[in-house]
Enzyme design. Structure first.
Site: not given
Ligand code: BDR
Ligand code: CA
Length: 313
Positions: A241-243
């Protein structure tokens, strides 16, 4: 004291979750959203940003359209990850109605940073860095007026996700990244090294869904869609899960750890265009230009995300 932020984004399911987390957090005052081309073309990212704001009941937040294409490079998009709309996984049959501001995102950025007190505005960059690079080129004075730029992009030990050497947001516009990393602005970088430790394991997505409110369920639905590509690619039990890591860093920086280092951007590589060349061991003698985070307490991150999203509509 709340921190004023502007979010520049290319939604994108993980961008949407980052926006939800920011809107759910009273420590942050979201001044505006700028939707840039990235995961999908700008026509989609603008529509998706409208949807996300309406889902969160925040149609009052001004939304601007950012750049339509990278500075020099041919456009790269990621429908293979995010689906044809960029926000697949939720009901897309309704049309958003909130307005998009007439002023361009870049003009807004310049004007608002100039109008604010120095060091008042933090920029959160969740997509290619095109808008900020254009703004810095047109108005170099804004560099010293920004408090900080917190961005998701790049990689050190994890190398690349869109090419073997490059992470998507940097690869999509390496010339823009080069401008931003050389602007002298305090940078906080949440790279793949961090986001690959924040996996959306089934029990974490279930906890999000079990919140039961509209935004948490939408977040779980979106991530359940976008994870299919990564689960297949990496063979892990959950997708990175990046942002949202950027917003989590603003809220609870103690979740993350890393180093101040020099990060160079490869703009002319044969195989390595868009690579973040991280001087982890200080071998170049170049002064650090970024706080580059590499580790995270993923349980604390998901607890923060789940409890905060529960407070949204
Ligand atoms: C980044 O690229 C996009 O796919 C995501 O939204 C994130 O910003 C990860 O490489
Ligand atoms: Ca993004």
């Amino acid at each position: 004291m709340t921190r004023k932020i502007i979010i520049d984004t290319d939604p994108g399911q993980d961008d949407a979750v980052a926006i939800f987390l920011a809107l759910a957090s009273s420590e942050l005052d979201v001044q505006a959203i700028i939707a840039v081309a990235g995961n999908v073309p700008r026509s989609h990212t603008v529509e998706n940003a409208r949807r996300v704001l309406e889902l969160a009941g925040r149609a009052d937040i001004p939304l601007y359209a950012g750049a339509e294409r990278p500075l020099q490079k041919t456009q790269t998009t990621a429908e293979h990850v995010h689906g044809p709309t960029g926000l697949d996984g939720i009901d897309m049959s309704w049309s958003p109605s909130m307005p998009v501001q007439e002023q361009s995102g870049v003009e807004y950025l310049i004007q608002s940073v100039r109008a604010a007190e120095p060091q008042d505005i933090t920029l959160v960059m969740l997509g290619p860095l095109t808008d900020l690079a254009i703004a810095l080129t047109l108005a170099p004075d804004i560099a010293s007026r920004l408090r900080e730029v917190v961005l998701m992009g790049g990689a050190w030990s994890e190398l690349g996700n869109i090419t073997p050497a490059a992470e998507f947001n940097i690869y999509a516009d390496p010339q823009a990244a080069d401008i931003v990393f050389n602007a002298g602005i305090p940078l906080v970088v949440l790279p793949l090294d961090v986001t690959h430790k924040c996996l959306g394991l089934p029990e974490r997505l279930k906890a999000l869904r079990d919140n039961g409110n509209r935004c948490s369920v939408a977040a779980a639905d979106m991530l359940s869609y976008s994870e299919r590509f990564d689960l297949d690619k990496y063979g892990w039990k959950g997708a990175p899960l990046h942002d949202p890591c950027t917003i989590a860093w603003l809220l609870q920086p103690e979740i993350f750890s890393g180093r101040s280092v020099h990060v160079g951007i490869e703009t002319a590589g044969v195989l390595s265009t868009g690579m973040t060349v991280v001087d982890w061991w200080s071998v170049t003698g170049r002064a650090p230009n970024a706080l580059f985070l590499t580790d995270a307490d993923s349980d604390a991150f998901y607890t923060l995300l789940t409890t905060r999203l529960a407070t949204l509509p």
